[in-house]
Design a protein around this motif. Structure first.
Motif, mmCIF file in Angstrom:
data_model
loop_
_atom_site.group_PDB
_atom_site.id
_atom_site.type_symbol
_atom_site.label_atom_id
_atom_site.label_comp_id
_atom_site.label_asym_id
_atom_site.label_seq_id
_atom_site.Cartn_x
_atom_site.Cartn_y
_atom_site.Cartn_z
ATOM 1 N N ALA A 228 0.820 -1.218 0.000
ATOM 2 C CA ALA A 228 0.000 0.000 0.000
ATOM 3 C C ALA A 228 0.849 1.261 0.000
ATOM 4 O O ALA A 228 0.471 2.276 -0.591
ATOM 5 C CB ALA A 228 -0.941 0.006 1.206
ATOM 6 N N LEU A 229 2.017 1.222 0.644
ATOM 7 C CA LEU A 229 2.883 2.390 0.680
ATOM 8 C C LEU A 229 3.460 2.728 -0.694
ATOM 9 O O LEU A 229 3.929 3.846 -0.927
ATOM 10 C CB LEU A 229 4.035 2.156 1.671
ATOM 11 C CG LEU A 229 3.649 2.068 3.148
ATOM 12 C CD1 LEU A 229 4.853 1.693 3.986
ATOM 13 C CD2 LEU A 229 3.058 3.391 3.631
ATOM 14 N N MET A 230 3.400 1.756 -1.611
ATOM 15 C CA MET A 230 4.003 1.952 -2.928
ATOM 16 C C MET A 230 3.007 2.455 -3.974
ATOM 17 O O MET A 230 3.318 2.493 -5.162
ATOM 18 C CB MET A 230 4.614 0.623 -3.419
ATOM 19 C CG MET A 230 5.695 0.071 -2.522
ATOM 20 S SD MET A 230 7.111 1.200 -2.359
ATOM 21 C CE MET A 230 7.103 1.455 -0.579
ATOM 22 N N ILE A 231 1.806 2.837 -3.546
ATOM 23 C CA ILE A 231 0.809 3.322 -4.495
ATOM 24 C C ILE A 231 1.299 4.575 -5.224
ATOM 25 O O ILE A 231 0.788 4.930 -6.297
ATOM 26 C CB ILE A 231 -0.531 3.609 -3.770
ATOM 27 C CG1 ILE A 231 -1.677 3.809 -4.778
ATOM 28 C CG2 ILE A 231 -0.398 4.807 -2.851
ATOM 29 C CD1 ILE A 231 -1.990 2.621 -5.622
ATOM 30 N N PHE A 232 2.322 5.228 -4.666
ATOM 31 C CA PHE A 232 2.875 6.410 -5.331
ATOM 32 C C PHE A 232 3.404 6.079 -6.721
ATOM 33 O O PHE A 232 3.522 6.956 -7.581
ATOM 34 C CB PHE A 232 3.994 7.022 -4.483
ATOM 35 C CG PHE A 232 5.292 6.257 -4.505
ATOM 36 C CD1 PHE A 232 6.222 6.473 -5.511
ATOM 37 C CD2 PHE A 232 5.584 5.338 -3.514
ATOM 38 C CE1 PHE A 232 7.424 5.773 -5.538
ATOM 39 C CE2 PHE A 232 6.774 4.636 -3.534
ATOM 40 C CZ PHE A 232 7.696 4.850 -4.546
ATOM 41 N N LEU A 233 3.723 4.797 -6.967
ATOM 42 C CA LEU A 233 4.228 4.410 -8.284
ATOM 43 C C LEU A 233 3.191 4.677 -9.369
ATOM 44 O O LEU A 233 3.537 5.037 -10.495
ATOM 45 C CB LEU A 233 4.623 2.927 -8.276
ATOM 46 C CG LEU A 233 5.864 2.595 -7.434
ATOM 47 C CD1 LEU A 233 5.954 1.105 -7.184
ATOM 48 C CD2 LEU A 233 7.128 3.114 -8.116
ATOM 49 N N ILE B 270 12.660 10.478 -7.389
ATOM 50 C CA ILE B 270 12.636 11.726 -6.612
ATOM 51 C C ILE B 270 11.213 12.233 -6.437
ATOM 52 O O ILE B 270 10.778 12.589 -5.339
ATOM 53 C CB ILE B 270 13.507 12.805 -7.301
ATOM 54 C CG1 ILE B 270 14.978 12.405 -7.234
ATOM 55 C CG2 ILE B 270 13.293 14.173 -6.639
ATOM 56 C CD1 ILE B 270 15.897 13.302 -8.026
ATOM 57 N N GLY B 271 10.458 12.260 -7.550
ATOM 58 C CA GLY B 271 9.065 12.703 -7.465
ATOM 59 C C GLY B 271 8.227 11.773 -6.606
ATOM 60 O O GLY B 271 7.397 12.216 -5.806
ATOM 61 N N GLY B 272 8.471 10.471 -6.755
ATOM 62 C CA GLY B 272 7.699 9.493 -5.999
ATOM 63 C C GLY B 272 8.015 9.486 -4.521
ATOM 64 O O GLY B 272 7.154 9.148 -3.702
ATOM 65 N N SER B 273 9.251 9.867 -4.149
ATOM 66 C CA SER B 273 9.623 9.829 -2.731
ATOM 67 C C SER B 273 8.770 10.776 -1.896
ATOM 68 O O SER B 273 8.426 10.470 -0.743
ATOM 69 C CB SER B 273 11.107 10.183 -2.573
ATOM 70 O OG SER B 273 11.362 11.514 -3.017
ATOM 71 N N ARG C 124 3.906 11.339 1.755
ATOM 72 C CA ARG C 124 2.487 11.664 1.912
ATOM 73 C C ARG C 124 1.692 10.427 2.315
ATOM 74 O O ARG C 124 0.876 10.449 3.251
ATOM 75 C CB ARG C 124 1.938 12.226 0.601
ATOM 76 C CG ARG C 124 0.420 12.143 0.461
ATOM 77 C CD ARG C 124 0.020 12.162 -1.003
ATOM 78 N NE ARG C 124 -1.387 11.845 -1.192
ATOM 79 C CZ ARG C 124 -1.860 10.623 -1.366
ATOM 80 N NH1 ARG C 124 -1.040 9.567 -1.321
ATOM 81 N NH2 ARG C 124 -3.153 10.427 -1.552
ATOM 82 N N THR C 125 1.922 9.314 1.618
ATOM 83 C CA THR C 125 1.193 8.075 1.893
ATOM 84 C C THR C 125 1.533 7.529 3.264
ATOM 85 O O THR C 125 0.667 7.006 3.978
ATOM 86 C CB THR C 125 1.519 7.026 0.809
ATOM 87 O OG1 THR C 125 1.246 7.574 -0.489
ATOM 88 C CG2 THR C 125 0.686 5.772 1.001
ATOM 89 N N LEU C 126 2.804 7.664 3.648
ATOM 90 C CA LEU C 126 3.234 7.168 4.956
ATOM 91 C C LEU C 126 2.534 7.921 6.083
ATOM 92 O O LEU C 126 2.104 7.311 7.072
ATOM 93 C CB LEU C 126 4.753 7.316 5.083
ATOM 94 C CG LEU C 126 5.384 6.755 6.362
ATOM 95 C CD1 LEU C 126 5.131 5.263 6.471
ATOM 96 C CD2 LEU C 126 6.883 7.041 6.376
ATOM 97 N N THR C 127 2.399 9.242 5.950
ATOM 98 C CA THR C 127 1.713 10.011 6.996
ATOM 99 C C THR C 127 0.238 9.620 7.079
ATOM 100 O O THR C 127 -0.323 9.561 8.179
ATOM 101 C CB THR C 127 1.837 11.523 6.746
ATOM 102 O OG1 THR C 127 1.309 11.853 5.452
ATOM 103 C CG2 THR C 127 3.287 11.975 6.823
#
Length: 456
Positions: free
Chosen positions: A71-76, A244-247, A252-255
């Motif tokens: 779930a934390l990787m949804i930024f991909l 870099i953009g995804g980090s 955001r997702t982690l918070t």
């Protein structure tokens, strides 16, 4: 794609009716795709449930560990969609595909690292929840080791879906997700019952289905790449830019995840009834969130495209229109929850001690839905604009705003379970969401996120 064609497309979308159809065209398939992943887990639960309570408990722990990591990787997906859409809006289709391919390589790399981690220390991870020597612990261990092989496929699917959505196509990911779900059902039936592999069969069937979905999306993208001359050769520069953009989106997702976990902790600190009630309320909210999130995904794709085309008028019209859709959907969702406040709980439990505290909590949830919906939309606007650094920093600020509300809950455990549950919901979906609305809303109104053309 010629500039004349882009201009004609922009003029057409300025019509409210046409824009509404475009939003709907992107939203409905996105909603179906979002529902597909939870269905995988529900299907596993339903099939494994017949093998006994211990094995089902093992599935629950193994699935929770896996889902949390993934779930934390949804930024991909969220980082890839606007990056691709900008190039599409600028009429540079080959570079759009190329940007998405860099995201896929990043996803594969992260997926392999997570898979190795899960495969190397499954006992340690399971040990936080269960006795590793118990049947439940051994089942979780088995499920986690086998399922780790599917993590790269899941993350590749995230990035590949983000690429396809950036191309303004949300239907293809839906069709592939549907096929994957059907394949998973058949394979699980064969492996769990036909071959008698038990929970190992459940994990194996799901892994095969996940890789099948990833392969189908990559095949679809490869056709687009060949048509536009895009190359599959890895670009370190492109992969670095995606990372870099995804980090910032990862932050955001982690918070978001931390706030949810703290809300669960607060509920469990009070009583079993409050914990069970929160689980039910949160399950209903997550179902409603699919609707809001599908609108946000449509917003990401549309905003990225219009910013790439340097069309300020249409960009602002899309923001207003999708925000209106969000408010309407939030009101409708709230009314439906309020109407079912006295009955929804019975779908999840027969425990009277839990049922008695749910109506008040459901009313609180219902009142907050329009607020939640507009937060999802503004989040989608800024993700679509690639305003990732602001979203990451705002996430930290929002977490700080929520922390005092969490502390008040923990220090008022003497409250009645019903009031405590309602206050918990008010804290996570009221205080926290108001903080998010303030940070996101101010940013959207400031227009600092309006960066046109290709942003490097």
């Amino acid at each position: 794609m010629s500039k004349n064609y882009q201009a004609a497309t922009s003029r057409a979308l300025l019509s409210s009716r046409v824009l509404n159809r475009e939003i709907l065209r992107l939203t409905l398939p996105a909603l179906g795709t979002l529902v597909a992943e939870p269905l995988f887990r529900i299907l596993d639960t339903a099939m494994v449930g017949h093998l006994g309570a211990d094995i089902l408990a093992g599935l629950g722990v193994g699935s929770t560990i896996l889902t949390t990591a993934v779930a934390l990787m949804i930024f991909l997906a969220y980082a890839t969609t606007p990056a691709v859409a900008r190039y599409v809006g600028a009429g540079r289709m080959g570079e759009a595909i190329q940007a998405g391919i860099s995201g896929i390589y990043l996803a594969a790399l992260i997926g392999v690292l997570i898979a190795l981690l899960l495969a190397l220390i499954p006992g340690l991870l399971v040990g936080f929840f269960l006795d590793g020597q118990s049947l439940a612990g051994r089942s979780a261990h088995t499920y986690l080791i086998i399922s780790s092989a599917g993590v790269p496929a899941i993350l590749i699917t995230f990035a590949a879906s983000g690429l396809v959505r950036g191309l303004q196509d949300t239907l293809t990911p839906l069709l592939i997700s549907g096929a994957g779900f059907a394949c998973n059902a058949v394979l699980n039936a064969i492996f769990i019952y036909g071959l008698g592999w038990g929970i190992a069969g459940s994990a194996t069937g799901t892994v095969i289905a996940e890789w099948g979905m990833a392969a189908a999306l990559v095949w679809h993208i490869n056709k687009k790449a060949r048509a536009t001359g895009a190359s599959w050769r890895p670009s370190l520069r492109g992969i670095k830019a995606s990372g870099i953009g995804g980090s910032w989106l990862l932050l955001r997702t982690l918070t978001l995840r931390v706030c949810t976990v703290l809300a669960v902790v607060a509920a469990t600190q009070h009583s079993t009834q409050a914990a069970a009630g929160f689980q039910i309320i949160n399950s209903v909210f997550m179902l409603l969130a699919f609707i809001f999130d599908s609108l946000a995904i449509a917003c990401q794709a549309l905003i990225g495209k219009t910013l790439g085309a340097s069309d300020k008028v249409l960009t602002q019209k899309i923001v207003r229109r999708v925000a209106l859709w969000g408010v309407y959907s939030g009101i409708i969702a709230g009314v439906l929850v309020a109407l079912g406040a006295n009955f929804l709980g019975a779908i999840f439990t027969a425990d009277q001690a839990v049922l008695v505290i749910l109506p008040q909590a459901f009313i609180t949830l219902a009142i907050l839905q329009p607020l939640c919906a507009i937060v999802f939309i503004y989040d989608g606007v800024l993700i679509g604009a690639g305003d990732n650094k602001y979203l990451g920093l705002a996430g930290i600020f929002n977490l700080c705003c929520y922390s005092p509300a969490f502390a008040l809950l923990v220090y008022n455990l003497q409250l009645d379970a019903g009031y405590y549950l309602s206050f918990n919901i008010l804290a996570i979906m009221g205080v926290y969401m108001v903080s998010r609305l303030a940070t996101l809303g101010l940013r959207v109104r400031s227009e600092k996120w309006l960066k046109f053309g290709i942003v490097r």
